[in-house]
Design a protein around this motif. Structure first.
Motif, PDB file in Angstrom:
ATOM      1  N   LYS A 133       0.839  -1.193   0.000  1.00 54.08           N
ATOM      2  CA  LYS A 133       0.000   0.000   0.000  1.00 54.08           C
ATOM      3  C   LYS A 133       0.876   1.246   0.000  1.00 54.08           C
ATOM      4  O   LYS A 133       1.947   1.245   0.620  1.00 54.08           O
ATOM      5  CB  LYS A 133      -0.916   0.016   1.229  1.00 54.08           C
ATOM      6  N   GLN A 172      -4.866 -10.921   2.873  1.00 51.66           N
ATOM      7  CA  GLN A 172      -4.756 -10.048   1.695  1.00 51.66           C
ATOM      8  C   GLN A 172      -3.498 -10.351   0.878  1.00 51.66           C
ATOM      9  O   GLN A 172      -3.469 -10.126  -0.334  1.00 51.66           O
ATOM     10  CB  GLN A 172      -4.783  -8.563   2.097  1.00 51.66           C
ATOM     11  N   LYS A 175      -4.237 -13.151  -1.461  1.00 53.90           N
ATOM     12  CA  LYS A 175      -5.001 -12.618  -2.596  1.00 53.90           C
ATOM     13  C   LYS A 175      -4.089 -11.876  -3.568  1.00 53.90           C
ATOM     14  O   LYS A 175      -4.261 -11.964  -4.799  1.00 53.90           O
ATOM     15  CB  LYS A 175      -6.102 -11.682  -2.078  1.00 53.90           C
ATOM     16  N   MET A 176      -3.115 -11.142  -3.025  1.00 58.00           N
ATOM     17  CA  MET A 176      -2.159 -10.428  -3.876  1.00 58.00           C
ATOM     18  C   MET A 176      -1.374 -11.400  -4.758  1.00 58.00           C
ATOM     19  O   MET A 176      -1.187 -11.166  -5.953  1.00 58.00           O
ATOM     20  CB  MET A 176      -1.167  -9.643  -3.002  1.00 58.00           C
ATOM     21  N   THR A 198      -1.322  -2.487  -6.131  1.00 62.09           N
ATOM     22  CA  THR A 198      -2.666  -2.017  -5.774  1.00 62.09           C
ATOM     23  C   THR A 198      -3.657  -2.322  -6.899  1.00 62.09           C
ATOM     24  O   THR A 198      -4.791  -2.762  -6.646  1.00 62.09           O
ATOM     25  CB  THR A 198      -2.649  -0.508  -5.480  1.00 62.09           C
ATOM     26  N   TYR A 201      -4.561  -5.907  -6.738  1.00 68.14           N
ATOM     27  CA  TYR A 201      -5.424  -6.190  -5.592  1.00 68.14           C
ATOM     28  C   TYR A 201      -6.863  -5.746  -5.876  1.00 68.14           C
ATOM     29  O   TYR A 201      -7.828  -6.462  -5.574  1.00 68.14           O
ATOM     30  CB  TYR A 201      -4.881  -5.476  -4.353  1.00 68.14           C
ATOM     31  N   HIS A 205     -10.472  -8.222  -6.281  1.00 66.42           N
ATOM     32  CA  HIS A 205     -11.795  -8.068  -5.664  1.00 66.42           C
ATOM     33  C   HIS A 205     -12.888  -7.899  -6.708  1.00 66.42           C
ATOM     34  O   HIS A 205     -14.010  -8.394  -6.530  1.00 66.42           O
ATOM     35  CB  HIS A 205     -11.771  -6.888  -4.682  1.00 66.42           C
TER      36      HIS A 205
END
Length: 572
Positions: A133, A172, A175-176, A198, A201, A205
């Protein structure tokens, strides 16, 4: 010995001579803490409230003040006045100037430094960015408060350990990796950095809304990280390296460094013994399938240690981290510079550590702070209303460059000075008010060269440097300190004399804004002195005194700016 220490020692001696049989009279050190500066200089240089003496002396404060006043006799004090239970002291201005300047010149660039922290260690947990992030303005306060406190404690002789407790654990990251494996490439991430991660990511979603099975794949990849799978760990470690490389640009701009980047993942293999210790000490109880520490006796919700599926959470890792830090660094204090919304979290983990029997739990401190808004608007990453810190700093430098071009077109090294002024303006804004207060960042305030701002204080430092360049290095005349008895010089000297106390108080209260306030007051006092007096005119001995005062102001302003993380240009 500084003026306040000397005055409190004289006061203690006077009381002992007046009331030799009295018990419970405060010692000189306590008296020093009771001395105050009247809001109006007409009321004196220092005031002492006699109310603290009423009980041990069984006498009304006004009568105590009158008795001390009648017995007082010392050349350092020109006059003493009893007023409604207070003693107002008016210093001998020549002696005060001579003593203060002697202390300033003896200490030189180390004025205000001390060894009160020798042999003691302070751990500071601050900044604590999240992997994958971008660094945004919301991270500014934790970063700069922590950085300033580290410098303040260093200045006072402590050993400090700056810790960037990285947010680098959670599903997370599975997921990345899943998103990267499906739609990304190494070239894309290397080139785009955190922005590229980002985007991946966000895409995960978006795609997971259409294909919920992706959530299972993400969890499976995180399980591989937990199990130490080589491929998963290689990608996970690489993501961290890319994030820290991006963050380093911002840290370099701010002049911030850390001694440790041990984040959440560092403690994963260290939690089981801590969980077992909680069990062995009978502190873990089951609640709706989860394992918690009951804190109802402390009027707090239970502290969750293990979720019903056996997963750990932030509290588990923070408790483990605190124990590790004490075992590794043997800290005398461990400061957590984290926003006030986490107040309950830290009260819970500190209480759990106490219940585990660790006496040092009382030395863990949550240094909380308020929120940041920008130009009147609240910020939210979820709503996309976010200001990235690198963009803010670059814009501040660009705006400072435009102002310098307008005000000082012939200035040398404009780019370097614009960097110092722009970055300094952002830091000053963040550290200008009590840390618990919310901050609303406005460009016109931050870059105001005439108000209470970073550029104003930096410009005052540059003004002092200009006066000293014009003065050159005159040989001969010793300073005549009687030239510093006017109201403006005395006001400046009072502020300079108190600066070491301000540093210690800022450390005691974890409050860098006290340094910011002090250095701003000194800058304002010097500018008033500068406008009211011709520093380089007059008798050589008088000029030497005024130049010495200018040099003292310059050095203290530079030290104060350094303590809050701001550079001090010599020309502006």
């Amino acid at each position: 010995m500084d003026t306040m220490t000397r005055l409190s020692a004289l006061l203690a001696d006077c009381m002992k001579s007046l009331w030799p049989e009295a018990e419970g009279l405060p010692a000189a050190e306590e008296l020093r803490g009771l001395l105050a500066v009247p809001p109006d200089p007409a009321l004196g240089d220092y005031a002492f409230p006699c109310f603290r003496l009423a009980r041990p002396l069984r006498t009304a404060p006004p009568r105590i003040a009158e008795a001390i006043c009648a017995a007082w006799s010392h050349e350092d004090v020109a006059a003493v006045q009893p007023v409604n239970g207070y003693l107002n002291f008016f210093l001998n201005r020549v002696n005060f100037a001579a003593e203060t300047m002697a202390a300033l010149q003896a200490a030189g660039d180390r004025y205000g430094a001390s060894d009160i922290g020798a042999g003691k260690t302070v751990c500071l947990d601050y900044s604590s960015i999240n992997i994958a992030k971008r660094f945004h303005i919301g991270h500014l306060s934790t970063t700069m408060i922590g950085h300033s406190l580290k410098r303040i404690y260093d200045w006072l002789g402590y050993t400090t350990v700056g810790i960037n407790h990285l947010g680098d654990w959670g599903t997370q990251f599975g997921k990345m990796i899943c998103a990267y494996k499906k739609w990304g490439s190494r070239e894309q991430v290397e080139k785009g950095g955190v922005d590229a991660m980002t985007e991946l990511y966000v895409r995960f979603h978006s795609e997971a809304e259409k294909d919920p099975s992706l959530e299972d794949e993400g969890r499976a990849w995180f399980k591989k990280i937990e199990d130490g799978d080589p491929e998963a760990m290689e990608i996970f470690t690489w993501f961290k390296d890319v994030t820290l490389r991006d963050a380093a640009k911002v840290y370099d701009q701010l002049g911030v460094e850390f001694d440790s980047y041990a984040g959440e993942s560092f403690y994963i293999d260290k939690m089981e013994p801590v969980i077992q210790e909680l069990r062995d000490k009978g502190l873990l109880v089951q609640s709706e399938g989860a394992w918690v520490v009951d804190l109802s006796g402390d009027n707090m919700p239970p502290c969750l240690i293990l979720k019903s599926d056996g997963a750990t959470i932030y509290a588990t890792r923070d408790i483990t981290a605190a124990i590790y830090r004490q075992n590794t660094y043997h800290f005398d204090k461990c400061l957590y510079v984290v926003a006030y919304q986490q107040d309950l979290h830290f009260r819970q983990i500190f209480r759990v550590l106490e219940k585990m029997g660790y006496p040092w739990a009382k030395d863990c401190v949550h240094v909380s702070f308020g929120m940041v808004s920008f130009e009147g608007e609240a910020l939210s990453t979820r709503k996309g209303n976010v200001v990235y810190l690198e963009d803010l700093l670059n814009q501040a430098v660009a705006r400072a460059r435009d102002i310098i071009e307008e005000k000082s077109p012939n200035l040398e090294n404009k780019d370097e000075i614009a960097r110092q002024v722009g970055i300094g303006a952002v830091i000053y804004t963040d550290l200008s008010a009590n840390r618990i207060k919310d901050i609303d960042f406005h460009w016109d305030r931050a870059l105001n060269f005439d108000g209470e701002s970073g550029p104003y204080v930096q410009y005052t430092h540059a003004r002092c440097c200009s006066v000293l360049r014009k003065a050159g290095n005159p040989a001969g005349a010793a300073p005549d300190w009687s030239a510093l008895t006017d109201d403006e010089a005395q006001a400046l000297l009072r502020l300079l004399s108190r600066f070491p106390d301000v540093i210690r108080e800022a450390a005691d209260k974890y409050e860098p804004s006290m340094i910011t306030r002090a250095v701003t007051d000194i800058a304002q006092a010097y500018n008033k002195y500068y406008y009211e007096h011709r520093i380089l005119d007059g008798e050589p001995a008088q000029t030497a005194a005024r130049v010495a005062l200018t040099d003292a102001a310059r050095r203290v302003i530079r030290t104060g700016l350094w303590l809050i993380g701001i550079e001090a240009p010599e020309r502006m």
